[in-house]
Write an enzyme that holds these catalytic residues in place. Sequence first.
Site, short mmCIF file in Angstrom:
data_model
loop_
_atom_site.label_atom_id
_atom_site.label_comp_id
_atom_site.label_asym_id
_atom_site.label_seq_id
_atom_site.Cartn_x
_atom_site.Cartn_y
_atom_site.Cartn_z
N GLY A 101 -27.60 -26.40 -38.03
CA GLY A 101 -26.85 -27.66 -37.96
C GLY A 101 -26.11 -27.84 -36.64
N GLY A 103 -23.50 -27.34 -34.74
CA GLY A 103 -22.33 -26.47 -34.77
C GLY A 103 -21.30 -26.88 -33.74
N ARG A 104 -21.76 -27.61 -32.74
CA ARG A 104 -20.79 -28.06 -31.72
C ARG A 104 -21.20 -29.40 -31.12
NH1 ARG A 104 -21.84 -24.36 -26.47
NH2 ARG A 104 -24.06 -24.03 -26.74
N LYS A 123 -21.42 -32.78 -26.88
CA LYS A 123 -21.72 -31.37 -27.09
C LYS A 123 -20.53 -30.57 -26.59
CE LYS A 123 -25.30 -27.89 -26.25
NZ LYS A 123 -26.67 -27.68 -25.78
N ARG A 193 -24.46 -36.49 -24.62
CA ARG A 193 -25.92 -36.57 -24.56
C ARG A 193 -26.40 -37.87 -25.21
NH1 ARG A 193 -28.34 -30.84 -26.55
NH2 ARG A 193 -27.54 -31.44 -28.60
N ARG A 200 -34.53 -33.04 -35.25
CA ARG A 200 -35.34 -31.87 -34.86
C ARG A 200 -36.26 -31.48 -36.02
NH1 ARG A 200 -31.17 -29.18 -31.59
NH2 ARG A 200 -29.68 -30.83 -31.15
N ASP A 270 -35.36 -25.43 -34.43
CA ASP A 270 -34.19 -26.31 -34.39
C ASP A 270 -34.01 -26.90 -32.99
OD1 ASP A 270 -33.64 -23.42 -34.06
OD2 ASP A 270 -31.69 -24.09 -33.39
N ASN A 271 -34.80 -26.43 -32.04
CA ASN A 271 -34.73 -26.99 -30.68
C ASN A 271 -35.99 -27.79 -30.35
OD1 ASN A 271 -32.21 -25.90 -30.26
ND2 ASN A 271 -32.98 -24.04 -29.29
N ASP A 280 -31.91 -29.48 -25.94
CA ASP A 280 -31.10 -28.26 -25.92
C ASP A 280 -31.39 -27.38 -24.71
OD1 ASP A 280 -29.82 -29.11 -28.13
OD2 ASP A 280 -30.21 -27.35 -29.36
P1 AMP Z 1 -28.83 -23.01 -29.77
O1 AMP Z 1 -29.35 -21.61 -29.63
O2 AMP Z 1 -27.89 -23.42 -28.67
O3 AMP Z 1 -29.90 -24.00 -29.99
O4 AMP Z 1 -27.91 -23.00 -31.05
C1 AMP Z 1 -28.31 -22.56 -32.33
C2 AMP Z 1 -27.28 -22.97 -33.35
O5 AMP Z 1 -26.01 -22.41 -33.03
C3 AMP Z 1 -27.06 -24.45 -33.49
O6 AMP Z 1 -26.85 -24.71 -34.84
C4 AMP Z 1 -25.81 -24.69 -32.68
O7 AMP Z 1 -25.12 -25.83 -33.09
C5 AMP Z 1 -25.03 -23.43 -32.95
N1 AMP Z 1 -24.08 -23.12 -31.87
C6 AMP Z 1 -24.37 -22.69 -30.62
N2 AMP Z 1 -23.24 -22.50 -29.91
C7 AMP Z 1 -22.20 -22.81 -30.73
C8 AMP Z 1 -20.77 -22.83 -30.59
N3 AMP Z 1 -20.16 -22.46 -29.47
N4 AMP Z 1 -20.06 -23.22 -31.66
C9 AMP Z 1 -20.63 -23.57 -32.81
N5 AMP Z 1 -21.96 -23.57 -33.01
C10 AMP Z 1 -22.74 -23.21 -31.98
MG MG Z 2 -30.03 -25.82 -30.45
#
Ligand code: AMP
Ligand code: MG
Length: 522
Positions: A101, A103-104, A123, A193, A200, A270-271, A280
């Site tokens: 989901g 997350g940020r 973001k 963004r 996704r 998810d990307n 991403d």
């Molecule tokens: P990513 O590897 O950046 O595609 O992130 C994978 C997952 O981790 C996604 O659900 C992001 O929203 C979550 N995520 C990455 N960095 C953070 C963060 N600093 N705080 C909260 N969620 C994060």
């Molecule tokens: Mg991601």
Amino acid sequence: MLNLTIKDSFNKELPVDLVKDNTRRQVVEACFSFVKPKKTSNPKILHVSEDMASRLGFYEEKTSSEAFKNIFTGNEIYPNTNPYAMCYGGHQFGHWAGQLGDGRAINLFEVTHNKKNWALQLKGAGETPYSRTADGLAVLRSSIREYLCSEAMYYLGVPTTRALSLALSGDQVLRDVMYDGNPAYEKGAIVCRVAESFLRFGNYQIFTARGDLKTLKTLVDYTIKHHFKYLGEPSKNTYISFFKEVANRSLDMVIHWQRVGFVHGVMNTDNMSILGLTIDYGPYGWLEGYDHGWTPNTTDNTHKRYRYDSQPEIVLWNLYQLANALYPLIEEAEPLEAILESYQEEFPKKYLKMMHYKLGLFSPNEMDEKLIFNLEEVLHKTETDMTIFFRLLSSVSKNDTVKEAIRKIEKAFYTSSEVVGEIKKSWENWFQNYLDRLEKETVLDEERKAKMNTVNPKYVLRNYMAQLAIDDADKGNYALLNELYELLKKPYEEQPKYERWFAKRPEWARNKVGCSMLSCSS
Ligand code: AMP
Ligand code: MG
């Protein structure tokens, strides 16, 4: 007032999370949760993409207003809008990871302008129910990388999400860059963004994984209605055409990546954008020395799952996962399998076509496949800069001798002294064949050069360039950030005043953190 034409649909037409508090948890039977961005202590806009702004209906004076700053750093909510975070899951490095989901990322609203609909999201704007163990924030270095690269990709003609603005939050964020137990505070930042949609593969997968076919169908029907309307009313056949479209778009996207030497680094499901957009920007990188086995992501250093030459295959693997997610709505494996098979047939054809263009071979010839294959082999014999090699190749003329032709591209060699003996011979052989082949081309040298230069960029965002801009920006100097932004707006043009960026990665950057390898820390 900013006077945007707001036209929200995602948070109006899809099922919402019924739990209202912003706590970390599993969110079920819902596509999103309402959540407000975190207030920032001292926000400052560092850069605005004026092109993106004008596409959204902003005028210059509006992007420099207080309202713009407050809205795009999360301190103010645009009137009558309801920010939210999306629920999705995903396969990470080949394994099902369950709920991930936003997350940020916090979606602000959708804007309509000139008959186009755009979703805008921040973001790094704070915690959401999907933040798991992390803080919901982003640091300046990763935000600069995302901001510059997504815009650079757009100007390279690669399908991508875009960016409207880059801002400092004024807050400090703790990160352990090398995951070695040495966390330190860094400047927090927020990127706004923009994309037609941020959906996704994982947005669909999560519902199938949970057996929630009702929400799956609602989301697929919504996607078709808003983003694939031309496929017709939702039905079993439309779902099949939808999957076919996603497969085609994803294939086109990855062919573009191979063309410009882009390595995404984290091709988890998810990307993967449902619209076939590059999405991403984390530990991505650009091939400098042409090396099929290269990945910039330190987390993937052992298996190199997401290395350059695996990308097309990984897109296919990800499409298999999407096919599995859509299967319950179709209940027939054959049509989905046929689409996946056709991806495998189409990929080599499209790849070859793209390579023909890169080499300036416009009248098809049976020797071409071998010529292309042999080039890839020779390029691996001594470290040869991909961008510089292909760009300089366009200046080779039909009348050149082999020696003259090699002299024209030799700037691409990292160690010229290695181009002796066997290696030199391989290059001479290859150029002999290439010059013979050019004889069969009907277009003139000048015309071929011009066409080749539309697919072989002169300037890409090498990791060390981004890192230099980051180091300066960290000290409060944004001149280089601005310069790179301007440079990358015209990647195929000569731009003599920026010639210094048409250069190989300097030796100091070879093993420096941020310049060659990157961790996922962001
Ligand atoms: P990513 O590897 O950046 O595609 O992130 C994978 C997952 O981790 C996604 O659900 C992001 O929203 C979550 N995520 C990455 N960095 C953070 C963060 N600093 N705080 C909260 N969620 C994060
Ligand atoms: Mg991601």
